[in-house]
Motif scaffolding. Sequence first.
Motif, mmCIF file in Angstrom:
data_model
loop_
_atom_site.group_PDB
_atom_site.id
_atom_site.type_symbol
_atom_site.label_atom_id
_atom_site.label_comp_id
_atom_site.label_asym_id
_atom_site.label_seq_id
_atom_site.Cartn_x
_atom_site.Cartn_y
_atom_site.Cartn_z
ATOM 1 N N ARG A 65 0.832 -1.205 0.000
ATOM 2 C CA ARG A 65 0.000 0.000 0.000
ATOM 3 C C ARG A 65 0.869 1.258 0.000
ATOM 4 O O ARG A 65 0.579 2.226 -0.705
ATOM 5 C CB ARG A 65 -0.931 -0.005 1.219
ATOM 6 C CG ARG A 65 -1.843 1.184 1.294
ATOM 7 C CD ARG A 65 -2.881 1.171 0.178
ATOM 8 N NE ARG A 65 -3.722 2.350 0.292
ATOM 9 C CZ ARG A 65 -4.035 3.136 -0.719
ATOM 10 N NH1 ARG A 65 -3.612 2.857 -1.926
ATOM 11 N NH2 ARG A 65 -4.780 4.196 -0.538
ATOM 12 N N LYS A 121 0.938 4.141 -2.863
ATOM 13 C CA LYS A 121 0.702 5.562 -2.575
ATOM 14 C C LYS A 121 1.795 6.450 -3.153
ATOM 15 O O LYS A 121 1.544 7.623 -3.443
ATOM 16 C CB LYS A 121 0.576 5.787 -1.070
ATOM 17 C CG LYS A 121 -0.756 5.359 -0.517
ATOM 18 C CD LYS A 121 -0.838 5.672 0.969
ATOM 19 C CE LYS A 121 -2.215 5.384 1.508
ATOM 20 N NZ LYS A 121 -2.332 5.803 2.912
ATOM 21 N N THR A 122 3.007 5.933 -3.333
ATOM 22 C CA THR A 122 4.054 6.738 -3.986
ATOM 23 C C THR A 122 3.632 7.081 -5.407
ATOM 24 O O THR A 122 4.014 8.113 -5.938
ATOM 25 C CB THR A 122 5.428 6.032 -4.014
ATOM 26 O OG1 THR A 122 5.362 4.875 -4.848
ATOM 27 C CG2 THR A 122 5.911 5.649 -2.633
ATOM 28 N N THR A 135 0.067 6.787 -6.553
ATOM 29 C CA THR A 135 -1.277 7.347 -6.661
ATOM 30 C C THR A 135 -1.510 8.631 -5.883
ATOM 31 O O THR A 135 -2.356 9.431 -6.265
ATOM 32 C CB THR A 135 -2.330 6.315 -6.209
ATOM 33 O OG1 THR A 135 -2.101 5.979 -4.839
ATOM 34 C CG2 THR A 135 -2.280 5.073 -7.069
ATOM 35 N N GLU A 136 -0.788 8.839 -4.796
ATOM 36 C CA GLU A 136 -1.001 10.052 -4.005
ATOM 37 C C GLU A 136 0.115 11.065 -4.192
ATOM 38 O O GLU A 136 -0.138 12.224 -4.459
ATOM 39 C CB GLU A 136 -1.178 9.705 -2.527
ATOM 40 C CG GLU A 136 -2.513 9.053 -2.257
ATOM 41 C CD GLU A 136 -2.788 8.865 -0.774
ATOM 42 O OE1 GLU A 136 -2.048 9.418 0.065
ATOM 43 O OE2 GLU A 136 -3.756 8.160 -0.468
ATOM 44 N N CYS A 137 1.346 10.618 -4.048
ATOM 45 C CA CYS A 137 2.474 11.544 -4.164
ATOM 46 C C CYS A 137 2.832 11.778 -5.631
ATOM 47 O O CYS A 137 3.030 12.908 -6.050
ATOM 48 C CB CYS A 137 3.675 11.004 -3.399
ATOM 49 S SG CYS A 137 5.127 12.088 -3.492
ATOM 50 N N GLY A 138 2.947 10.692 -6.376
ATOM 51 C CA GLY A 138 3.308 10.814 -7.786
ATOM 52 C C GLY A 138 4.800 10.866 -8.049
ATOM 53 O O GLY A 138 5.220 11.096 -9.184
ATOM 54 N N CYS A 141 8.213 9.642 0.977
ATOM 55 C CA CYS A 141 7.773 8.286 0.616
ATOM 56 C C CYS A 141 8.808 7.241 1.043
ATOM 57 O O CYS A 141 8.446 6.158 1.502
ATOM 58 C CB CYS A 141 7.492 8.189 -0.883
ATOM 59 S SG CYS A 141 5.989 9.081 -1.386
#
Length: 130
Positions: free
Chosen positions: A38, A42-43, A45-48, A84
Amino acid sequence: MDEKCSDFQTAVDDYLIRHRSILDIMTKYQEASARVNRAFAKTVTECGCVAVNATRQQAPADIEYSDLKQFMSSHLSGEPCEQCKEVLTKELGHSLFYLAALCNLSGISLNEVMRRECNTVTTLGFFHLS
């Protein structure tokens, strides 16, 4: 390295109090692994800071197996940012904690597991995970 691994395994044994059941440890290890997945997601999908550009692996048909690595892609571009990396490091640490706990309950040295796996990888080389 051997001493640090042993020290870590001892610390895990000393501080794992509440979840000492093999069932607790197995499920906590699985949960920790899911949290690693997860955090990596998130690296993207959220941070990019990391992007996944997945396509079918392409390699020439007549290539030797030993040369295949140079044609394989991780499908990743970019690197995790500092924030991240911090989250990933924390989650990987939790996963390692429960792996050490599994080793403790089964009377297996984590260092021995790593040593044997390293020997297997270096001995079998390309054929280790094929």
